[in-house]
Write an enzyme that holds these catalytic residues in place. Structure first.
Site, PDB file in Angstrom:
ATOM      1  N   ASP A   1      35.151 -38.192  -5.361  1.00  0.00           N
ATOM      2  CA  ASP A   1      35.342 -37.026  -4.501  1.00  0.00           C
ATOM      3  C   ASP A   1      35.439 -37.398  -3.022  1.00  0.00           C
ATOM      4  OD1 ASP A   1      34.994 -35.558  -6.888  1.00  0.00           O
ATOM      5  OD2 ASP A   1      32.824 -35.449  -6.572  1.00  0.00           O
TER       6      ASP A   1
ATOM      7  N   GLU B   1      39.735 -26.499  -7.705  1.00  0.00           N
ATOM      8  CA  GLU B   1      38.507 -26.968  -7.049  1.00  0.00           C
ATOM      9  C   GLU B   1      38.862 -27.974  -5.953  1.00  0.00           C
ATOM     10  OE1 GLU B   1      36.308 -28.693 -10.243  1.00  0.00           O
ATOM     11  OE2 GLU B   1      37.809 -30.207 -10.681  1.00  0.00           O
TER      12      GLU B   1
END
Length: 502
Positions: free
Chosen positions: A28, A190
């Site tokens: 991420d 997301e």
């Protein structure tokens, strides 16, 4: 089908499309620039310290810069169970400060916010911004200074990508969260990041889940809140349904460089072995170039040639503070381990609140590697390779002998060494990731070396310490553990290996 990943030779330039700039369990990625320097933050999940930070002056070589959540009361170490903890931070530089916003799914509702005058800190104390649900929060400022938090929601009242304006000084929302974009129709929109280029605002986001269907999409609109138009070329990055050696590509962030060009960082995995392919080192950080065509971003995955990342280290713990590479599940590092004056480290038998042992751990960062630790004890010293509390292998010294213990879900297994350890002198506990002898990604070989010689105790199939078996969002962590009483280790060594070099 079998996929192998050989390590490049020292000094060899690598294709950024197949070689991560930050290898190992560093998922991420969020990137920002301050002047000529670049900075990255990654997720840390149940491990502490939270939110690892990196810095670079050339985009391709990265150095550890610490953690944004270290000893912070808003993120107490040891509270997060496997799969919990810190998700998807966003790192930004604004008005002379670095800002990190992230979700601690094991903590109070809301989003964690912290800032610092430099990437090395001091950070915090973190504040909880209440009234923002979901995960993966982003920070963006418009021209008049209004701050927007954009996040992944998927609730009935705020479906898809949500957004809310916030007052950072007070740490409060100033309006109600609202949905600004549902995604393209794929699962799990997301990881949103909002940024401005020219007179347009761009919303970059991930879709398809963080498994093989992962991808990156983008939309644009006239304001930070839209309305947004989807790019006709979506997804702008994906490796799904291909044989490319890097898969699960997604959760991207982009940055404008000092020379006015653009770059993207994103996560990917390097699966190996037979179907369904197994990835073991978690989701890693990759780099791509970014061009613009008709005011839409175009990903150039193989633009950069990067040096082979330096992952080898020898740690004698000569400094009073532990190196930023060290992490622990289940407890704060200061409770687990302490460097000893004159060299070495004492590891204590600390347990997490759920009864699992804490570790002095480091992320595995290469397809094939060797890790070793030296001690003078014959009782209670252990080296563990961990995916989570239910999926791990461990070499443990017990009563002057070496044993290998394996835990795979609810199944436990023990293998005892065929000879006793030499009664005196140092003992090296070692484990290496070796070529697979079955259809797995590798084999994990555990052994000891002492005055009586080198002894390999067990060779275990590496597939059972993979995300495809264990589930979750993390990668392998190799750790030192003490059982019963504290154990002193003189040093730790980690180095990548290439198949065929032994």
């Amino acid at each position: 089908m079998s996929v192998t990943q050989e390590r490049p030779a020292a000094g060899e330039a690598c294709d950024a499309a197949t070689t991560p700039i930050i290898p190992g369990f560093f998922p991420d990625p969020s990137i920002c620039r301050a002047g000529d320097e670049l900075f990255i933050a990654n997720s840390s999940f149940e491990y502490s310290p939270g939110v690892p930070l990196w810095r670079s002056d050339d985009l391709v070589t990265w150095h550890e810069a610490g953690h944004a959540l270290a000893g912070d009361q808003r993120f107490p170490a040891g509270r997060a169970a496997p799969g919990g903890g810190v998700y998807a931070p966003t790192l930004r530089h604004h008005d002379g400060r670095f800002w990190v916003i992230t979700t601690d799914v094991s903590g109070r509702p809301g989003q964690l916010l912290t800032s610092a005058p430099s990437i090395e800190g001091p950070w915090g104390p973190a504040r909880i911004i209440a009234g923002i649900g979901g995960i993966d929060p982003d920070l963006a400022w418009d021209d008049d200074g209004t701050c927007y938090v954009t996040f992944s929601s998927n609730t009935a009242d705020v479906p898809g990508i949500g957004q809310v304006r916030v007052d950072l000084e007070r740490g409060v929302v100033v309006d109600q969260p609202r949905s600004i974009m549902p995604g393209t129709g794929l699962a799990y929109p997301e990881g949103p990041h909002l940024f401005q280029r020219g007179g347009l605002w761009y919303l970059l986001f991930a879709e398809g889940g963080t498994e093989r269907g992962h991808c990156v999409s983008v939309a644009r609109g006239p304001s930070p809140s839209g309305p947004f138009q989807l790019c006709p070329a979506n997804p702008i990055l994906t490796r799904r349904s291909t044989t490319f050696p890097v898969q699960n590509t997604g959760h991207a962030d982009i940055v404008e460089l000092a020379d006015r060009t653009w770059a993207m960082v994103y996560l990917g995995v390097r699966p190996r072995g037979a179907t369904p392919l197994f990835h073991v080192n978690g989701r890693e950080t990759f780099l791509a170039g970014l061009d613009w065509a008709d005011d839409w971003p175009v990903v150039i995955a193989d633009r950069y040639r990067i040096p082979a990342p330096v992952t080898a280290f020898v740690d004698t713990f000569a400094d009073a503070r532990l190196h930023p590479r060290w992490i622990s599940p289940g407890a704060d590092l200061v409770d687990v381990a302490e460097p000893i004056a004159g060299g070495g480290v004492e590891v204590r038998p600390v347990e997490s609140p759920n009864g699992a042992p804490a570790l002095l751990g480091v992320r595995a960062r290469d397809p094939y590697w060797r890790f070793s630790a030296t001690t003078g004890t014959r009782e209670g010293a252990a080296v563990r390779v961990r995916m989570d509390d239910r999926h791990w292998y461990e070499l443990l010294l017990v009563g002057g002998r070496a044993e290998v213990h394996a835990q795979v879900g609810g199944i436990a297994h023990r293998i005892a060494a065929e000879r006793a350890l030499a009664p005196q002198g140092a003992v090296e506990l070692w484990v290496r990731a070796d070529a697979a002898t079955t259809g797995g990604p590798d084999d994990l070989v555990f052994g000891v070396a002492d005055a009586a010689g080198v002894l390999a105790v067990a060779r275990l199939d590496g597939r059972y310490l993979s995300t495809e078996v264990a589930g979750g969002f993390v990668g392998r962590v190799i750790g030192l553990r003490a059982q019963g009483t504290p154990v002193r280790f003189a040093d730790v060594r980690y180095a990548p290996e290439s198949i065929g070099q032994r």
